[in-house]
Design a protein around this motif. Structure first.
Motif, PDB file in Angstrom:
ATOM      1  N   CYS A  96       1.069  -1.198  -0.066  1.00 49.32           N
ATOM      2  CA  CYS A  96      -0.056  -0.125  -0.149  1.00 49.32           C
ATOM      3  C   CYS A  96       0.909   1.235  -0.051  1.00 49.32           C
ATOM      4  O   CYS A  96       0.518   2.242  -0.362  1.00 49.32           O
ATOM      5  CB  CYS A  96      -0.969   0.033   1.153  1.00 49.32           C
ATOM      6  N   GLY A  97       2.083   1.311   0.479  1.00 48.06           N
ATOM      7  CA  GLY A  97       3.025   2.173   0.412  1.00 48.06           C
ATOM      8  C   GLY A  97       3.409   2.588  -1.042  1.00 48.06           C
ATOM      9  O   GLY A  97       3.555   3.854  -1.590  1.00 48.06           O
ATOM     10  N   HIS A  98       3.293   1.272  -1.745  1.00 49.88           N
ATOM     11  CA  HIS A  98       3.612   1.458  -3.280  1.00 49.88           C
ATOM     12  C   HIS A  98       2.530   2.243  -3.899  1.00 49.88           C
ATOM     13  O   HIS A  98       2.353   2.806  -5.195  1.00 49.88           O
ATOM     14  CB  HIS A  98       3.999   0.642  -3.920  1.00 49.88           C
ATOM     15  N   GLY A  99       1.190   2.081  -3.449  1.00 50.18           N
ATOM     16  CA  GLY A  99      -0.004   2.398  -3.696  1.00 50.18           C
ATOM     17  C   GLY A  99      -0.679   1.615  -5.218  1.00 50.18           C
ATOM     18  O   GLY A  99      -1.459   2.062  -5.909  1.00 50.18           O
ATOM     19  N   ARG A 127       7.586   5.883   4.038  1.00 54.34           N
ATOM     20  CA  ARG A 127       7.381   5.824   2.563  1.00 54.34           C
ATOM     21  C   ARG A 127       8.594   6.508   1.798  1.00 54.34           C
ATOM     22  O   ARG A 127       9.111   6.151   0.853  1.00 54.34           O
ATOM     23  CB  ARG A 127       6.216   6.945   2.264  1.00 54.34           C
ATOM     24  N   TRP A 128       9.422   7.497   2.745  1.00 52.74           N
ATOM     25  CA  TRP A 128      10.758   8.054   1.875  1.00 52.74           C
ATOM     26  C   TRP A 128      11.760   6.950   2.184  1.00 52.74           C
ATOM     27  O   TRP A 128      12.432   6.921   1.206  1.00 52.74           O
ATOM     28  CB  TRP A 128      11.198   9.309   2.600  1.00 52.74           C
ATOM     29  N   ALA A 131      11.221   4.557  -0.452  1.00 56.08           N
ATOM     30  CA  ALA A 131      11.689   5.349  -2.037  1.00 56.08           C
ATOM     31  C   ALA A 131      12.792   5.161  -2.209  1.00 56.08           C
ATOM     32  O   ALA A 131      13.520   4.805  -3.347  1.00 56.08           O
ATOM     33  CB  ALA A 131      11.123   6.594  -2.044  1.00 56.08           C
ATOM     34  N   ARG A 132      13.687   5.695  -1.024  1.00 56.19           N
ATOM     35  CA  ARG A 132      15.410   5.224  -1.403  1.00 56.19           C
ATOM     36  C   ARG A 132      15.960   3.861  -1.630  1.00 56.19           C
ATOM     37  O   ARG A 132      16.713   3.559  -2.357  1.00 56.19           O
ATOM     38  CB  ARG A 132      15.921   5.912   0.007  1.00 56.19           C
ATOM     39  N   HIS A 134      14.227   1.722  -3.414  1.00 57.54           N
ATOM     40  CA  HIS A 134      14.062   1.481  -4.862  1.00 57.54           C
ATOM     41  C   HIS A 134      14.985   2.015  -5.686  1.00 57.54           C
ATOM     42  O   HIS A 134      15.370   1.737  -6.593  1.00 57.54           O
ATOM     43  CB  HIS A 134      12.512   1.669  -5.061  1.00 57.54           C
ATOM     44  N   THR A 135      15.326   3.554  -5.082  1.00 52.28           N
ATOM     45  CA  THR A 135      16.216   4.063  -5.950  1.00 52.28           C
ATOM     46  C   THR A 135      17.688   3.430  -6.009  1.00 52.28           C
ATOM     47  O   THR A 135      18.257   3.344  -6.958  1.00 52.28           O
ATOM     48  CB  THR A 135      16.365   5.514  -5.301  1.00 52.28           C
ATOM     49  N   PRO A 191      11.955  15.165   2.903  1.00 49.06           N
ATOM     50  CA  PRO A 191      12.048  16.676   2.789  1.00 49.06           C
ATOM     51  C   PRO A 191      11.292  17.420   4.099  1.00 49.06           C
ATOM     52  O   PRO A 191      10.647  17.081   4.718  1.00 49.06           O
ATOM     53  CB  PRO A 191      11.115  16.797   1.607  1.00 49.06           C
ATOM     54  N   SER A 193       9.399  19.647   3.992  1.00 51.67           N
ATOM     55  CA  SER A 193       7.910  19.892   4.204  1.00 51.67           C
ATOM     56  C   SER A 193       7.065  18.848   4.785  1.00 51.67           C
ATOM     57  O   SER A 193       6.157  19.156   4.872  1.00 51.67           O
ATOM     58  CB  SER A 193       7.780  20.303   2.452  1.00 51.67           C
ATOM     59  N   GLU A 194       7.942  17.487   4.996  1.00 45.33           N
ATOM     60  CA  GLU A 194       7.051  16.593   5.246  1.00 45.33           C
ATOM     61  C   GLU A 194       7.533  16.208   6.850  1.00 45.33           C
ATOM     62  O   GLU A 194       6.797  15.440   7.496  1.00 45.33           O
ATOM     63  CB  GLU A 194       7.605  15.181   4.551  1.00 45.33           C
ATOM     64  N   PRO A 287       8.076  -1.751 -10.158  1.00 43.90           N
ATOM     65  CA  PRO A 287       7.396  -1.819  -8.904  1.00 43.90           C
ATOM     66  C   PRO A 287       5.967  -1.006  -9.245  1.00 43.90           C
ATOM     67  O   PRO A 287       5.125  -1.149  -8.050  1.00 43.90           O
ATOM     68  CB  PRO A 287       8.199  -0.416  -8.180  1.00 43.90           C
TER      69      PRO A 287
ATOM     70  N   LYS B  66       8.960   4.484 -11.047  1.00 47.59           N
ATOM     71  CA  LYS B  66      10.090   4.028 -10.178  1.00 47.59           C
ATOM     72  C   LYS B  66       9.443   4.031  -8.720  1.00 47.59           C
ATOM     73  O   LYS B  66       9.679   3.071  -7.934  1.00 47.59           O
ATOM     74  CB  LYS B  66      11.075   4.993 -10.330  1.00 47.59           C
ATOM     75  N   HIS B  67       8.877   5.223  -8.096  1.00 53.38           N
ATOM     76  CA  HIS B  67       8.375   5.281  -6.787  1.00 53.38           C
ATOM     77  C   HIS B  67       6.909   5.615  -6.620  1.00 53.38           C
ATOM     78  O   HIS B  67       6.328   5.767  -5.625  1.00 53.38           O
ATOM     79  CB  HIS B  67       9.058   6.431  -6.258  1.00 53.38           C
ATOM     80  N   ASN B  68       6.106   5.536  -7.843  1.00 55.09           N
ATOM     81  CA  ASN B  68       4.651   5.609  -7.679  1.00 55.09           C
ATOM     82  C   ASN B  68       4.100   6.910  -7.093  1.00 55.09           C
ATOM     83  O   ASN B  68       3.144   6.990  -6.819  1.00 55.09           O
ATOM     84  CB  ASN B  68       4.325   4.458  -6.917  1.00 55.09           C
ATOM     85  N   ARG B  80       0.937  12.718  -5.055  1.00 58.03           N
ATOM     86  CA  ARG B  80       1.224  11.850  -4.105  1.00 58.03           C
ATOM     87  C   ARG B  80       2.607  11.527  -3.747  1.00 58.03           C
ATOM     88  O   ARG B  80       3.443  11.402  -4.571  1.00 58.03           O
ATOM     89  CB  ARG B  80       0.499  10.390  -4.482  1.00 58.03           C
TER      90      ARG B  80
END
Lengths: 370, 103
Positions: A96-99, A127-128, A131-132, A134-135, A191, A193-194, A287, B66-68, B80
Motif C-alpha cells: 500500500c506504500g507503493h499504492g 514512505r521516503w 523510496a530510497r 527502490h532508487t 523533505p 516539508s514533510e 514496482p 519508479k516510486h509510484n 502523492r
C-alpha cells in the motif's frame, strides 16, 4: 577486503555518489508497452477480497484468544493473530506504500496507515525510506533498508525474528518524533516539508499506546497488549523469514536487480501473508505492477532472470553458507547463472564500484568449503 | 511569442496513455486522456528524474514508474508522495491529425 560503512552519512554514501551508483539507470527486461500497461492496470477487487479475509481472520483469532485467555489453549490463536499482525501487515505496509494493490487511492492509504501502526513504522518516514530503497537498492551508504549487511549481523537478525530490535527501535523513534524531533539520518531522506507529518503521526500513536497501556493497568492484565503492540514481537518471525531472502547473500553496489534480488516460490499461505513479494526481482524491476499480477510478470521475464529458488527451505540452503562466509570475507557474494535466453548482467557501474576486490561465487554449489 | 512544435500524430497515443517526446535537448510527456483530450508536461518526474512516459495513466493522473508518485497531468500538480514538486505543463492543440505543443 572492503570494509563497508552502511551509514547514510558515512564515506560509502559519498563513494556511491562518486561512482555513479546513486540514482542510477537500472537494468530492465524489455516488455512491450501494451503488455506492461495491462500488468500495471489497477483494480480494487483482489485487494478488497484479501483485506476482508485478513481483517476477518485477525478478528476471529483475537476473539478466540481473548475468550480462552489465560488458558494455554489460547496460544495457537494468538500465534495466528500475531503472524497476521506482525508479518502480514509488513507486506500490506509495503504494497500500500507503493499504492498499487487498490485502484482507489484512499483504500491504499487506509490500509497503509493501519499496517504502518501495526509494524511501528512511521508512515511518512518509511514512505521516503522505501523510496530510497527502490532508487538505490542495496547500494551501501544509500539504501536505508539493507537487512543482511556485510558482515551479516546474524544475532541481530535472529533477535528480529521476535521483533526485538526493529520494533523497539520503532517505538524509540516514535517517542523521539513525538517530542518534535527527527533522527539525523531521517533528515537525509525526508523533505523538510514533510517533517510535521512525521511528528503528527508519532503523537497520535503515543496517545493510542498510552490508552492501551492504561487499559492494561486498569485491568491488571497484559491482554490489551496481546491485541495491540505485542503481536509485533510474537508475530514478526514470518516477515523476517521471508524478508531476509529478498537480497541476502547477493551482490551489493550493482544496478541490475537480477544480481541483488531473489525470487522464491512459496506456499499459498506464505504468499498470502507476504502478498506475493516472493517475486522480488519482478517487484524491484517493475514496482508499478500490483501484487496480484506478479506471477504473470514472473512468467513474462523469467527467461531473462536467474532461476527462481523452488522453496523457502532451498533458498535458505543457498543463503546460509554465503552469510557464514561473509562473516569473514565481506566481499563474497552469490552470482546466480542466467539462462541462455537472458541478456548478460549489467555490470558496468558494478565493476567500477568494486574494482578488483569483488570476490564472487557463481551458483550455490560453487561456494567453497571452509 | 508562442512556439508551437509538431510533436506526434494524434493516433500515436492510445486513449488513457502517454508517450515520450524529445525536442531540443529537452524531454516531454504527452498524454491522451480518457475523454480524448491531449496534454503535455515535463517528461521527467520531479522526484528522481525518471521518464514518466514509462508510467501508468489512470484517469487524469500519471504515476511514476519508479516510486509510484502521482501527478495530475492536466495541471502538473504533485498528488502523492514521494513527489512534492509540481510538473511544468505546456499547452497543446490538435491540427488535423497532428498534436502540437507550445514550448
Amino acid at each position: 577486503m572492503t570494509k563497508r560503512d552502511y551509514s547514510l552519512l558515512g564515506p560509502d554514501a559519498a563513494l556511491a555518489v562518486e561512482n555513479g551508483l546513486a540514482a542510477a539507470d537500472w537494468y530492465h527486461t524489455d516488455i512491450p508497452r501494451q503488455q506492461m500497461k495491462a500488468l500495471m492496470k489497477r483494480e480494487d477487487q483482489p485487494a478488497i477480497r484479501d483485506t476482508l479475509i485478513l481483517f476477518s481472520a485477525m478478528f476471529v483469532f483475537a476473539a478466540i484468544g481473548v475468550a480462552l485467555w489465560p488458558s494455554w489453549w489460547s496460544a495457537p490463536f494468538w500465534l495466528a493473530y500475531g503472524v497476521l499482525y506482525g508479518s502480514a501487515m509488513d507486506s500490506r505496509w509495503h504494497e500500500c506504500g507503493h499504492g498499487t494493490p487498490f485502484r482507489t487511492a484512499k483504500y491504499n492509504d487506509w490500509v497503509y496507515q493501519i499496517a504502518s501502526f501495526c509494524m511501528v513504522r512511521n508512515p511518512v518516514t518509511w514512505r521516503w525510506s522505501h523510496a530510497r530503497h527502490h532508487t538505490d537498492t542495496v547500494i551501501v551508504g544509500r539504501d536505508p533498508e539493507i537487512v543482511a549487511m556485510r558482515p551479516p549481523a546474524l544475532f541481530r537478525i535472529f533477535l528480529n525474528f521476535f521483533g526485538i530490535l526493529d520494533a523497539f527501535h520503532g517505538w524509540q523513534r516514535m517517542i523521539v518524533n513525538a517530542s518534535g524531533k527527527l533522527e539525523t539520518e531521517e533528515v537525509t531522506y525526508i523533505p523538510q516539508s514533510e517533517h510535521y507529518k512525521v511528528i503528527r503521526v508519532a503523537r497520535i500513536w503515543v496517545v493510542i499506546y498510552a490508552g492501551v497501556i492504561a487499559i492494561a493497568v486498569v485491568l491488571q492484565s497484559i491482554l490489551p497488549l496481546m491485541i495491540i503492540g505485542l503481536p509485533r514481537l510474537y508475530g514478526a518471525w514470518h516477515h523476517v523469514m521471508t524478508g531476509i531472502l529478498q537480497h541476502a547473500g547477493l551482490a551489493d553496489n550493482v544496478i541490475d536487480h537480477r544480481l541483488n534480488s531473489r525470487t522464491v516460490y512459496m506456499n499459498p499461505v506464505s504468499r498470502f501473508i507476504y502478498w506475493n513479494m516472493n517475486y522480488h526481482v519482478e517487484h524491484h524491476m517493475f514496482p508499478m505492477v500490483p501484487y496480484h499480477r506478479l506471477a504473470e510478470l514472473h512468467e513474462l521475464i523469467k527467461q531473462d532472470a536467474p532461476a527462481a529458488n523452488p522453496s523457502i527451505l532451498q533458498a535458505y540452503k543457498e543463503v546460509w553458507p554465503i552469510l557464514l562466509r561473509q562473516l569473514r570475507y565481506h566481499d563474497e557474494f552469490l552470482t546466480r547463472d542466467l539462462p541462455p535466453t537472458a541478456r548478460p548482467y549489467r555490470t558496468d557501474l558494478h565493476e567500477g564500484a568494486l574494482g578488483d576486490t569483488g570476490a564472487r561465487t557463481t551458483t550455490p554449489q560453487a561456494v567453497p568449503a571452509e | 511569442m508562442a512556439n508551437w512544435i509538431d510533436a506526434c500524430a494524434a493516433e500515436d497515443i492510445d486513449e488513457e496513455d502517454v508517450i515520450r517526446f524529445d525536442y531540443d535537448g529537452r524531454t516531454f510527456a504527452i498524454y491522451r486522456s480518457p475523454d480524448n483530450v491531449y496534454f503535455c508536461t515535463d517528461g521527467l518526474c520531479t522526484h528522481e528524474q525518471i521518464h514518466l512516459a514509462d508510467g501508468l495513466v489512470m484517469d487524469h493522473t500519471i504515476e511514476c514508474p519508479k516510486h509510484n508518485g502521482q501527478f495530475d497531468y492536466r495541471t502538473g500538480k504533485a498528488m502523492r508522495a514521494p513527489v512534492c514538486v509540481n510538473l511544468g505543463t505546456y499547452a497543446t492543440k490538435v491540427e488535423g491529425d497532428r498534436v502540437l505543443i507550445e514550448i
